[in-house]
Write a protein that holds these residues in place. Sequence first.
Motif, PDB file in Angstrom:
ATOM      1  N   PRO A 140      42.756  32.124  49.107  1.00 55.85           N
ATOM      2  CA  PRO A 140      44.288  32.267  49.309  1.00 55.85           C
ATOM      3  C   PRO A 140      44.610  33.280  48.447  1.00 55.85           C
ATOM      4  N   SER A 141      43.820  33.943  47.529  1.00 58.69           N
ATOM      5  CA  SER A 141      44.151  35.053  46.699  1.00 58.69           C
ATOM      6  C   SER A 141      44.567  36.182  47.408  1.00 58.69           C
ATOM      7  N   PRO A 142      44.074  36.927  48.318  1.00 60.59           N
ATOM      8  CA  PRO A 142      44.258  38.054  48.677  1.00 60.59           C
ATOM      9  C   PRO A 142      45.845  38.051  49.359  1.00 60.59           C
ATOM     10  N   LEU A 172      49.388  46.743  35.515  1.00 63.77           N
ATOM     11  CA  LEU A 172      48.894  45.656  35.908  1.00 63.77           C
ATOM     12  C   LEU A 172      47.869  44.832  34.867  1.00 63.77           C
ATOM     13  N   GLN A 173      48.273  43.705  34.411  1.00 66.21           N
ATOM     14  CA  GLN A 173      47.670  42.758  33.381  1.00 66.21           C
ATOM     15  C   GLN A 173      47.058  41.874  34.147  1.00 66.21           C
ATOM     16  N   GLY A 174      45.558  42.036  34.192  1.00 68.98           N
ATOM     17  CA  GLY A 174      44.748  40.733  34.585  1.00 68.98           C
ATOM     18  C   GLY A 174      44.059  41.263  36.284  1.00 68.98           C
ATOM     19  N   LEU A 175      42.729  41.618  36.271  1.00 67.35           N
ATOM     20  CA  LEU A 175      42.327  42.208  37.368  1.00 67.35           C
ATOM     21  C   LEU A 175      41.120  41.030  38.012  1.00 67.35           C
ATOM     22  N   GLY A 176      41.848  39.805  37.943  1.00 63.87           N
ATOM     23  CA  GLY A 176      41.040  38.569  38.635  1.00 63.87           C
ATOM     24  C   GLY A 176      41.292  38.606  40.086  1.00 63.87           C
ATOM     25  N   ASN A 177      41.160  37.421  40.736  1.00 64.05           N
ATOM     26  CA  ASN A 177      41.071  37.420  42.365  1.00 64.05           C
ATOM     27  C   ASN A 177      42.369  37.851  42.861  1.00 64.05           C
ATOM     28  N   VAL A 178      43.524  37.734  42.300  1.00 63.35           N
ATOM     29  CA  VAL A 178      44.714  38.205  42.813  1.00 63.35           C
ATOM     30  C   VAL A 178      45.034  39.609  42.293  1.00 63.35           C
ATOM     31  N   VAL A 195      45.742  49.620  34.485  1.00 69.02           N
ATOM     32  CA  VAL A 195      45.268  48.271  34.456  1.00 69.02           C
ATOM     33  C   VAL A 195      44.636  48.039  33.184  1.00 69.02           C
ATOM     34  N   ALA A 196      44.479  46.614  32.871  1.00 68.19           N
ATOM     35  CA  ALA A 196      43.920  46.039  31.491  1.00 68.19           C
ATOM     36  C   ALA A 196      43.576  44.739  31.872  1.00 68.19           C
ATOM     37  N   ASP A 197      42.371  44.295  31.458  1.00 68.31           N
ATOM     38  CA  ASP A 197      41.819  42.684  31.326  1.00 68.31           C
ATOM     39  C   ASP A 197      40.950  42.560  30.365  1.00 68.31           C
ATOM     40  N   ILE A 198      40.950  41.456  29.878  1.00 70.46           N
ATOM     41  CA  ILE A 198      40.215  40.995  28.745  1.00 70.46           C
ATOM     42  C   ILE A 198      38.655  41.147  29.025  1.00 70.46           C
ATOM     43  N   ALA A 216      44.136  49.899  26.826  1.00 68.67           N
ATOM     44  CA  ALA A 216      43.587  49.134  25.737  1.00 68.67           C
ATOM     45  C   ALA A 216      44.430  47.715  25.722  1.00 68.67           C
ATOM     46  N   LEU A 217      43.907  46.634  25.648  1.00 77.99           N
ATOM     47  CA  LEU A 217      44.573  45.391  25.476  1.00 77.99           C
ATOM     48  C   LEU A 217      45.784  45.273  24.601  1.00 77.99           C
ATOM     49  N   GLY A 218      45.565  45.948  23.577  1.00 80.84           N
ATOM     50  CA  GLY A 218      46.631  45.978  22.526  1.00 80.84           C
ATOM     51  C   GLY A 218      47.986  46.759  22.955  1.00 80.84           C
ATOM     52  N   CYS A 231      49.360  39.502  35.941  1.00 81.69           N
ATOM     53  CA  CYS A 231      48.528  38.813  36.921  1.00 81.69           C
ATOM     54  C   CYS A 231      47.409  38.087  36.190  1.00 81.69           C
ATOM     55  N   GLY A 232      47.722  37.766  34.935  1.00 82.60           N
ATOM     56  CA  GLY A 232      46.664  37.246  34.154  1.00 82.60           C
ATOM     57  C   GLY A 232      46.987  35.460  33.752  1.00 82.60           C
ATOM     58  N   LEU A 233      47.095  35.235  32.690  1.00 81.67           N
ATOM     59  CA  LEU A 233      47.569  33.819  32.478  1.00 81.67           C
ATOM     60  C   LEU A 233      49.116  33.963  32.179  1.00 81.67           C
ATOM     61  N   GLY A 234      49.616  32.584  32.313  1.00 84.99           N
ATOM     62  CA  GLY A 234      51.202  32.326  32.105  1.00 84.99           C
ATOM     63  C   GLY A 234      51.609  32.515  30.589  1.00 84.99           C
TER      64      GLY A 234
HETATM   65  P1  NAD Z   1      41.535  34.865  37.733  1.00 93.21           P
HETATM   66  O1  NAD Z   1      41.219  33.686  36.781  1.00 93.21           O
HETATM   67  O2  NAD Z   1      40.946  35.156  38.932  1.00 93.21           O
HETATM   68  O3  NAD Z   1      42.275  36.018  37.126  1.00 93.21           O
HETATM   69  C1  NAD Z   1      43.028  36.159  35.971  1.00 93.21           C
HETATM   70  C2  NAD Z   1      42.270  37.555  35.234  1.00 93.21           C
HETATM   71  O4  NAD Z   1      43.268  37.742  33.986  1.00 93.21           O
HETATM   72  C3  NAD Z   1      40.866  37.616  34.853  1.00 93.21           C
HETATM   73  O5  NAD Z   1      40.372  38.799  35.145  1.00 93.21           O
HETATM   74  C4  NAD Z   1      41.275  37.480  33.160  1.00 93.21           C
HETATM   75  O6  NAD Z   1      39.997  38.042  32.477  1.00 93.21           O
HETATM   76  C5  NAD Z   1      42.345  38.214  32.913  1.00 93.21           C
HETATM   77  N1  NAD Z   1      43.235  37.791  31.881  1.00 93.21           N
HETATM   78  C6  NAD Z   1      43.472  36.799  31.259  1.00 93.21           C
HETATM   79  N2  NAD Z   1      44.129  36.992  30.281  1.00 93.21           N
HETATM   80  C7  NAD Z   1      44.458  38.180  30.062  1.00 93.21           C
HETATM   81  C8  NAD Z   1      45.198  39.054  29.143  1.00 93.21           C
HETATM   82  N3  NAD Z   1      45.653  38.446  28.034  1.00 93.21           N
HETATM   83  N4  NAD Z   1      45.077  40.326  29.408  1.00 93.21           N
HETATM   84  C9  NAD Z   1      44.411  40.948  30.343  1.00 93.21           C
HETATM   85  N5  NAD Z   1      43.725  40.270  31.185  1.00 93.21           N
HETATM   86  C10 NAD Z   1      43.885  38.735  30.997  1.00 93.21           C
HETATM   87  O7  NAD Z   1      43.129  34.203  38.165  1.00 93.21           O
HETATM   88  P2  NAD Z   1      43.857  34.576  39.394  1.00 93.21           P
HETATM   89  O8  NAD Z   1      43.392  33.629  40.834  1.00 93.21           O
HETATM   90  O9  NAD Z   1      43.714  35.927  39.787  1.00 93.21           O
HETATM   91  O10 NAD Z   1      45.171  34.274  39.109  1.00 93.21           O
HETATM   92  C11 NAD Z   1      46.095  35.051  38.554  1.00 93.21           C
HETATM   93  C12 NAD Z   1      47.383  34.406  38.035  1.00 93.21           C
HETATM   94  O11 NAD Z   1      48.158  34.262  39.248  1.00 93.21           O
HETATM   95  C13 NAD Z   1      47.471  33.178  37.516  1.00 93.21           C
HETATM   96  O12 NAD Z   1      48.282  32.726  36.483  1.00 93.21           O
HETATM   97  C14 NAD Z   1      47.579  31.985  38.676  1.00 93.21           C
HETATM   98  O13 NAD Z   1      48.065  30.730  38.193  1.00 93.21           O
HETATM   99  C15 NAD Z   1      48.480  32.980  39.485  1.00 93.21           C
HETATM  100  N6  NAD Z   1      48.486  32.521  40.829  1.00 93.21           N
HETATM  101  C16 NAD Z   1      47.446  32.526  41.712  1.00 93.21           C
HETATM  102  C17 NAD Z   1      47.467  32.428  42.876  1.00 93.21           C
HETATM  103  C18 NAD Z   1      46.057  32.601  43.777  1.00 93.21           C
HETATM  104  O14 NAD Z   1      46.092  32.492  45.201  1.00 93.21           O
HETATM  105  N7  NAD Z   1      44.935  32.641  43.002  1.00 93.21           N
HETATM  106  C19 NAD Z   1      48.492  32.068  43.448  1.00 93.21           C
HETATM  107  C20 NAD Z   1      49.783  31.648  42.772  1.00 93.21           C
HETATM  108  C21 NAD Z   1      49.827  31.955  41.403  1.00 93.21           C
END
Ligand code: NAD
Length: 339
Positions: A140-142, A172-178, A195-198, A216-218, A231-234
């Motif tokens: 569902p992420s995309p 944009l904070q966090g380059l994960g699935n979303v 963009v930034a990601d850990i 940079a993260l900081g 788009c990283g953690l809550g």
């Molecule tokens: P993910 O785990 O694939 O990606 C999170 C990314 O954030 C990772 O690349 C991680 O390295 C990075 N990250 C974590 N802490 C960080 C920080 N302090 N600084 C910079 N980067 C950081 O997760 P996701 O599926 O992409 O979801 C991202 C957020 O969106 C989560 O909070 C999730 O609960 C929320 N969310 C996701 C979905 C979904 O469809 N996947 C739906 C609703 C909400």
Amino acid sequence: MFATMRSDKMQALHFFADEATGLEAIIAIHNTRLGPALGGCRYQPYAGLDEAVADAMRLAKGMSYKAALAGLEQGGGKAVILRKPHLENRAALFEAFGRCIASLRGGYITAVDSGTSSEDMDCIAQETGFVTSTTKAGDPSPHTALGVLAGIRAAARARLKQDDLQGVRIMLQGLGNVGYSLAELLVSEGADLMVADIDPGKVRLAVDELGVHPIALGAIYEAPCDIFAPCGLGGILNAATIAQLRCAAVAGAANNQLASDDAADLLDSRGILYTPDYVINAGGLLYVALTHRGVAPGEIAGRISQIGQRLDSIFDQSLAEGRSPGEIADRQAEAILYG
Ligand code: NAD
């Protein structure tokens, strides 16, 4: 327990145990006024039963609000499976959980969440049809990213008086699935993306493939931008981080972005528009719920784009009443759920 259920308007709590697999699980059903409850299944360790029950109830309530404002005929529910130090057979555990879901006869539909995967959902699907986000249904992420894009456009309309994202500076904070999917969409819309990601590997990939600027993260919070997209953690918006922000709006996918209740007021007092997280990140829920109902992909995309209009109405009402967008969103959801 009953007092907490009453104060949260929690409809039902179901407890399950299975001797053969060691399964211990809870399914919380918050509200089914709009339809059967849908919500993810968490599989993680808990300090005890009270903590697991509280987590299930809190998350189930959040799902009711999210489904209501997404315009879904779906209620809110959540499952937690208590993770033990030793597990003999993961597939058998999730098949057993599938039988628990089957026993509710459609009152609860499950999905992927923290600690579970599409493969786990496939195991559940061996026992019941009331499961989404299987490997066949897809990630569902995309779709969450598409909804966030619609929300970022709404924030730009409200604060920058701009209908498109051409030249809009986004951090944009966090380059994960979303986050990565969102980065691709934003770049194709002409946004000026930082963009930034850990994980430095993800940043490198985005720089090489999309031509974005690494931060940079900081320096994430203090980077001057129009829109900050978490788009990283809550839990990242607290007094310290809000004081650093140099943006006009916050609009991103992360769940539970506000670390405390007063964070919304702090953002307000700094004149920063906050896009309620459970409204902007509902694209994934729309995708899993509507796919499960057999709705065509084109129609699902249209429903996801309506997140933008919902946010327009929340921002307008927030401005008219001088109340935070989060408060307005909660009130709109409660009117649908209890009105
Ligand atoms: P993910 O785990 O694939 O990606 C999170 C990314 O954030 C990772 O690349 C991680 O390295 C990075 N990250 C974590 N802490 C960080 C920080 N302090 N600084 C910079 N980067 C950081 O997760 P996701 O599926 O992409 O979801 C991202 C957020 O969106 C989560 O909070 C999730 O609960 C929320 N969310 C996701 C979905 C979904 O469809 N996947 C739906 C609703 C909400």
